[in-house]
Each structure stands twice: as C-alpha cells, then as structure tokens.
Design an enzyme around this catalytic site. Sequence first.
Site, short mmCIF file in Angstrom:
data_model
loop_
_atom_site.label_atom_id
_atom_site.label_comp_id
_atom_site.label_asym_id
_atom_site.label_seq_id
_atom_site.Cartn_x
_atom_site.Cartn_y
_atom_site.Cartn_z
N ALA A 75 0.82 -1.21 0.00
CA ALA A 75 0.00 0.00 0.00
C ALA A 75 0.86 1.27 0.00
CB ALA A 75 -0.95 0.01 1.19
N THR A 76 2.02 1.23 0.62
CA THR A 76 2.88 2.41 0.62
C THR A 76 3.24 2.80 -0.80
OG1 THR A 76 3.83 1.78 2.76
CG2 THR A 76 5.10 3.33 1.43
N GLN A 183 -6.77 -1.12 5.04
CA GLN A 183 -7.41 -1.74 6.21
C GLN A 183 -8.79 -2.29 5.90
OE1 GLN A 183 -6.13 -2.41 9.15
NE2 GLN A 183 -4.26 -1.21 9.09
N ALA A 204 -1.51 -7.00 0.58
CA ALA A 204 -2.00 -8.35 0.87
C ALA A 204 -1.80 -8.77 2.33
CB ALA A 204 -1.30 -9.37 -0.05
N HIS A 205 -0.78 -8.21 3.00
CA HIS A 205 -0.49 -8.72 4.35
C HIS A 205 -1.45 -8.21 5.41
CE1 HIS A 205 1.63 -5.21 6.33
NE2 HIS A 205 1.76 -4.84 5.07
N THR A 243 10.93 -6.98 -12.21
CA THR A 243 10.51 -8.38 -12.31
C THR A 243 9.40 -8.67 -11.31
OG1 THR A 243 12.75 -8.97 -12.94
CG2 THR A 243 11.32 -10.77 -12.18
N CYS A 328 2.84 3.17 13.84
CA CYS A 328 3.70 4.05 13.06
C CYS A 328 4.20 5.23 13.88
CB CYS A 328 2.97 4.54 11.84
SG CYS A 328 2.32 3.19 10.89
C1 LIG Z 1 -0.50 -1.03 6.49
C2 LIG Z 1 -0.97 0.22 5.84
C3 LIG Z 1 -0.24 0.84 4.81
C4 LIG Z 1 1.12 0.36 4.37
O1 LIG Z 1 1.09 -0.89 3.79
P1 LIG Z 1 2.49 -1.57 3.40
O2 LIG Z 1 2.13 -2.94 2.98
O3 LIG Z 1 3.33 -1.55 4.64
O4 LIG Z 1 3.10 -0.75 2.32
C5 LIG Z 1 -0.77 1.96 4.23
N1 LIG Z 1 -1.96 2.47 4.62
C6 LIG Z 1 -2.67 1.91 5.61
C7 LIG Z 1 -3.98 2.50 5.99
C8 LIG Z 1 -2.21 0.77 6.25
O5 LIG Z 1 -2.93 0.23 7.23
#
Ligand SMILES: *Cc1c(COP(=O)(O)O)cnc(C)c1O
Length: 387
Positions: A75-76, A183, A204-205, A243, A328
């Site tokens: 997501a970052t 989220q 995905a995590h 890749t 964070c």
């Molecule tokens: C966890 C999170 C991210 C960052 O996701 P990454 O997989 O660490 O890049 C960004 N935005 C929100 C709202 C998140 O909860």
Amino acid sequence: MSQDLVYLDYAATTPIDLRVVEAMQECLTGDGAFANPASIHIAGRRAAAIVDSAREQLAELLDARPERLIWTSGATESDNLAIRGAATARAHRGKHLITMPTEHKAVADTFRALAREGFEVTWLSPDDNGLLSTELLADAIRDETQLVSVMHVNNETGVIQDICAIGELCRSRGVLFHTDAAQSVGKLEVDLRNLPVDLLSLTAHKFYGPQGIGALYIADRPQCSVLPIMFGGAQEKRLRPGTLPVHLIVGAGVAASLAGDEREVDLAHVAALRDRLWAGIAAIPGLTRNGREADCYPGILNVSVAGVEGESLLLGMEPVCVASGSACNSTSGEPSYVLRSLGRSDADAQSAVRFSFGKLTTEDDIDTAIERYRRSVEHCRSMSPVT
Ligand SMILES: *Cc1c(COP(=O)(O)O)cnc(C)c1O
C-alpha cells in the site's frame, strides 16, 4: 500462532493463511512457476499465466476488471504511485490537492513531499467522530483541484469513511478520488463496480497474504491517467517496472480469493470478539473509547485510559501484543494526531492502546488480553506518583 504469544496487532500485519503459504511454496521451486513472467519461453509464459490468474482472483474480490490492477510492493508504494502519479499527470490543469491529516504516513508524507515541490495541499480536519464532512469537502474543492485522497478505514481507530459519498462529490466536480483501502480490502465489502473510486491502494499482508505485495486499482476513465514514479521496464503497463515476484502475487491472489469466501464469517467473528473485549474493560475507571462503535470496523478497538502512559501499559501486558496508539507513531514519542483529531488530549492520546484482531483470534486470547490490560492499568497507576 506462537503458543506463548497473544497476538492482537492484526492492523499492523496478519499472519499468513496456511493455504496461502502452500500455494506460494509450489511457486518457489524448480518444478513450480519460478520463471520470470516477462520471458517469452514456455516457463516464462507459464509464470505469466499464473500472475494473470492471481490478478483475476484479486479483481473478483473487488468486482473490478483485472486489467485495471497494477501489482506493487504494498500500500505504501500504491499510495505514492497513485498520488504522485495522478498529481503530476494533471499538473498542467492545476496544482491543488486535498487530503486529511488523519491519513496513513504513506499518503500524508507523499502530499508533504508534493507540497515542497510546488503543489498546494489543503488538509481537511475530521469532525469529532473522525469523519470527513462532505460539506467541508465541497467547499474546499476549487477549479484548480485535481485530486482528493481520503482513506477508507483508519488504521489507528478503525473509523470508516463514507467513500461512496466522497467519491460521488469528487466525480460531480471533475476531481480524481484516491482511497487508501489497506485496512478494508478483504475485510469489508469493497465493490468497485458501484463505488465511484478512481484510484485505490491495497496490500496483501493486511488480509492474510504475504508482506511485500500490493496493488493499485486505476479506474477505466480517460481522466484517470497516472505517470510512473519508477522507470526500468515494460511490466505492469510501464507503470511499475521490475521483475514480478510470482510467489508473492500467487499468495495475494489466493488470499483475495479466501477473503471473498470468508469475509462475512470473519466480520461476524471479529465483531463478537470486539464486544467481548469491550465488555471486559469498559468498567475500568477513566477509560474512553476512541471512535464511535457505529462508525468503526469491528476488528480494531482503540482505548485511552486516564493517568497512564501507553508504552508502560504495553510492557505490562506482555505477552499480549498490541499497539500503542499507532504502530507508526510508536517510535516518535509524539501523541497520535489521529487521536488528537477525535478531541483527545495529549495525555489521553499518549495512553492509547490499539487492540486489533482477526480470524485466528480466540475468545481465550481476548480474555487474556482483558486480564493483562486491567492488571497493567492498575500496576501503572500504583507506580505513578500523580495518582
Ligand atoms: C499497512 C498500511 C499501509 C502500508 O502498507 P504496506 O504494505 O506496509 O506498504 C498503508 N496504509 C494503511 C492504511 C495501512 O494500514
């Protein structure tokens, strides 16, 4: 899950589902789809086909067309690509952007960087419940405004924004709308056939997939062009060269497919756990809940307690793993701005603990957390010279 831990930090990351691990393992070895999906030989084409079917699985979860999804590292990166990519693509039309101070740092810091590069950013504060008023947004949109970014579910409090209403307003005013849905995807319904969202970030995590893989959804509208932020190859429509990590992509695909099947059951499960947790701690004197229940995703419960400091509270709760305010912010020592915006004092924000849980959390885990939290509050209070 490790037997000696009670892991209640699912908003930071979730354990990978074992069915996801199995699918990933099959990819990694010589008899699996280990090849580079950009190679034109048979092994490469097999890997490319596997990447495509994972993209279809993710698209199905979102009710989107697979070709509208770009794989990223999470997501970052999706937030950076969406915001910088859209802002620069549309800079010739205007350089005004709108977001909120309660966004994840991946969004907020991207806007701060753009502000240093000559863009003008308006930061709209939420109301006392953490929500963005659409009237406030309507007033802030100008002729030069090109992009609005508002997250779906807040990672600290669980507060859910009305992204449908926000997106409709943006569309009616000809402004692109990006949402960080890290989220919410896989946990709440995110239906891009009906949601007026132009750009959406996910990872995905946060839904039982592997770390290091995410996606950016880009709506199929001519306005919705995004410039790349990295250069190097033709992968992912040249928007995200490099890749492709086939095993991570397979993991994201299987995680998406499982989330589609199990989302409703998981949601009911976390709602019951949240109610149990709240029932067990609500009577502690000086306790406040951060975020109204009706506004929040039920897998997150954030509470403050008078006269106690969050990090000491956390240490006293071991081996229960929770976050202080926000993961964070936990190294910066500053009180969370997200909680300050809910009207909390610095002291209350500093005492905040975020419990977040998911499909592997049990009632026993919650009961242990209740007991440890209570004990830790009492212990911290007995140590504190103030009380
Ligand atoms: C966890 C999170 C991210 C960052 O996701 P990454 O997989 O660490 O890049 C960004 N935005 C929100 C709202 C998140 O909860």
